[in-house]
Write an enzyme that holds these catalytic residues in place. Structure first.
Site, PDB file in Angstrom:
ATOM      1  N   PHE A   8       0.278   5.289   5.778  1.00 36.01           N
ATOM      2  CA  PHE A   8       1.072   5.243   4.489  1.00 36.01           C
ATOM      3  C   PHE A   8       2.750   5.398   4.568  1.00 36.01           C
ATOM      4  O   PHE A   8       2.947   6.287   5.514  1.00 36.01           O
ATOM      5  CB  PHE A   8       0.347   6.067   3.782  1.00 36.01           C
ATOM      6  CG  PHE A   8       0.968   6.513   2.343  1.00 36.01           C
ATOM      7  CD1 PHE A   8       0.219   5.489   1.531  1.00 36.01           C
ATOM      8  CD2 PHE A   8       1.905   6.930   1.638  1.00 36.01           C
ATOM      9  CE1 PHE A   8       0.456   5.223  -0.235  1.00 36.01           C
ATOM     10  CE2 PHE A   8       2.310   7.060   0.519  1.00 36.01           C
ATOM     11  CZ  PHE A   8       1.627   6.057  -0.516  1.00 36.01           C
ATOM     12  N   TYR A  44      -4.078  14.109  -7.103  1.00 37.39           N
ATOM     13  CA  TYR A  44      -3.938  13.294  -8.564  1.00 37.39           C
ATOM     14  C   TYR A  44      -4.868  11.910  -8.310  1.00 37.39           C
ATOM     15  O   TYR A  44      -5.103  11.028  -9.094  1.00 37.39           O
ATOM     16  CB  TYR A  44      -2.677  12.633  -9.024  1.00 37.39           C
ATOM     17  CG  TYR A  44      -1.717  12.232  -7.751  1.00 37.39           C
ATOM     18  CD1 TYR A  44      -1.881  10.810  -7.565  1.00 37.39           C
ATOM     19  CD2 TYR A  44      -0.797  13.039  -7.138  1.00 37.39           C
ATOM     20  CE1 TYR A  44      -1.071  10.223  -6.435  1.00 37.39           C
ATOM     21  CE2 TYR A  44       0.012  12.297  -6.113  1.00 37.39           C
ATOM     22  CZ  TYR A  44      -0.018  11.027  -5.700  1.00 37.39           C
ATOM     23  OH  TYR A  44       0.612  10.708  -4.621  1.00 37.39           O
ATOM     24  N   ARG A  47      -6.963  -4.102  -3.792  1.00 35.41           N
ATOM     25  CA  ARG A  47      -7.482  -2.924  -3.452  1.00 35.41           C
ATOM     26  C   ARG A  47      -8.510  -2.316  -4.715  1.00 35.41           C
ATOM     27  O   ARG A  47      -8.028  -2.281  -5.965  1.00 35.41           O
ATOM     28  CB  ARG A  47      -6.599  -1.770  -3.220  1.00 35.41           C
ATOM     29  CG  ARG A  47      -7.258  -0.462  -2.359  1.00 35.41           C
ATOM     30  CD  ARG A  47      -6.110   0.566  -1.837  1.00 35.41           C
ATOM     31  NE  ARG A  47      -5.560   1.041  -3.164  1.00 35.41           N
ATOM     32  CZ  ARG A  47      -4.767   2.200  -2.959  1.00 35.41           C
ATOM     33  NH1 ARG A  47      -4.307   2.193  -1.792  1.00 35.41           N
ATOM     34  NH2 ARG A  47      -4.292   2.813  -3.898  1.00 35.41           N
TER      35      ARG A  47
END
Ligand SMILES: *Cc1c(COP(=O)(O)O)cnc(C)c1O
Length: 413
Positions: free
Chosen positions: A130, A232, A381
């Site tokens: 990432f 989250y 995605r």
């Protein structure tokens, strides 16, 4: 809409032991959003969180005011860390805390880990990790004069034990890998990665953002040294809810993170001269912890505690397996490519599919309430959140992608 596909989805929903959990989420029946396929980027809120946050504002914040810190909030990062560790991390108490963002905790953990391997000069990371992980490590390497050793990982897969073994050496201080790749959903064999890392005398820091709450974790028994993740995504903590950090118990006495704030000091309210780290995992704290942001996570943890991580993973595997079938049937003939592992044991909770038109299609899908994520250069995605996504949603979403692909095939009039 193809009726046989919807009939099959209805049968799968009826047989799904977690199907009724969907009704516990705010907005799950909102007909303007027929398919939310991005619960791995921002999870839906639980209705229970609405009640919890309102009660907190009225009773705890409004009623207890500053006394709340002594009564409850001061210990909350550690108490909630323990709850998270027991429910979803496979970790004993006293090793996990909540606060800051993943980015900031990654920095604090990586700096602390590197200080435990003086004289070693390399950090191993993969090219498809990432962005924030890559950037944070670039910053640290720049400041400390270290070298980043990049693994050229397959963007459709991830790092396996052989590739890792080829990258580590007696120069390696730290290995930083994502447990589930944010793009391909490749699921790392974390125990093997820890073994290979330790054989080289290095330390392993895992990023759990895309696995926590979706893939069962056994941090203690796998031998992972440090871990970080956000709340989250599958944990439905809400936009910007705080991240968590795990430090293996055996390191805690010596572990030092670089942001020496008063909340991570021993006896902070003595306001004393000179920093002394607090005992245990509390030393990960820097400033005042974000109490409001920790509220909603508890509701998802309670729900996962009731369902059990094994059932959550079973649903997740069923959802991605079903989505793969639909993609093969409806989208591959139109030129889409599957860019996620086909074997369920190497796959996390989402699917990546590539097509040159997906960049332009995503806005059209969002306009009709079909909400996947786009990841450049050409990836769609599909995030399938086991507690809130139905088989019907997956079906409606993939058929909508097909309709948009067919439509954009037509020449403009
Ligand atoms: C979502 C995500 C992050 C997010 O980091 P923030 O500091 O919360 O913005 C980090 N790492 C991975 C692998 C992610 O998927």
């Amino acid at each position: 809409m193809t009726t046989p596909a919807l009939a099959r989805a209805a049968a799968l929903d009826a047989a799904d032991p977690l199907h009724s959990y969907r009704d516990l989420f705010v907005g799950a029946q909102d007909s303007s959003i027929p398919a939310y396929l991005d619960g791995n980027s921002l999870g839906r809120p639980l209705r229970a969180s609405l009640d919890r946050i309102k009660a907190f504002i009225v009773e705890d914040w409004g009623g207890r005011l500053i006394r709340g810190w002594d009564e409850q909030w001061f210990d909350m990062p550690i108490a909630m860390g323990d709850m998270l560790a027991a429910t979803v991390l496979g970790a004993a108490a006293g090793q996990t805390t909540i606060g800051d963002s993943t980015t900031v905790l990654l920095y604090k953990l990586a700096r602390g880990a590197l200080a435990m391997r003086p004289g070693r000069t390399e950090i191993v990371v993969d090219r498809d990790n990432f962005p924030t992980d890559r950037y944070v490590l670039e910053s640290i390497a720049h400041d400390l004069g270290l070298t980043l050793r990049w693994i050229e990982s397959d963007p459709r897969g991830g790092v396996d034990a052989q590739e890792l073994a080829a990258a580590v050496s007696e120069r390696t201080a730290l290995v930083v890998l994502s447990h589930v790749a944010y793009r391909s959903a490749y699921l790392l064999d974390a125990a093997a990665a820890a073994q290979v890392t330790h054989d080289a005398g290095a330390l392993l820091l895992l990023d759990l953002c895309h696995s926590v709450g979706s893939v069962p974790l056994e941090l203690d028994s796998w031998g992972v040294d440090f871990a970080v993740g956000c709340t989250y995504k599958y944990l439905n903590g809400g936009p910007g809810s705080p991240a968590f950090a795990y430090v293996r118990a055996e390191y805690l006495d010596d572990f030092r993170q670089p942001v020496w704030g008063w909340m991570g000091r021993d006896q902070p309210f003595e306001m004393a001269q000179g920093y002394e780290p607090a005992q245990g995992i509390r030393r990960m704290l820097s400033g005042t912890p974000p109490i409001l942001g920790m509220l909603a996570i508890q509701d998802t943890l309670e729900l996962i505690g009731t369902a059990g991580m094994a059932a959550v993973r079973a649903k997740s595997v069923a959802l991605t397996g079903y989505a793969l079938e639909l993609v093969r049937e409806h989208l591959v003939p139109l030129g889409a490519e599957i860019s996620s592992p086909l074997e369920p044991e190497r796959r996390g909770g989402h699917l990546m599919i590539d097509h040159p038109r997906f960049a332009e299609l995503t806005a059209k899908l969002w306009n009709r309430g079909v909400i996947p994520d786009f990841r450049p250069p050409r990836g769609l995605r599909l995030g399938l959140s086991p507690l809130s996504t139905s088989f019907r949603e997956v079906t409606v979403g993939i058929i909508a992608v097909r309709e948009e692909l067919v439509r954009s095939d037509q020449p403009a009039l």
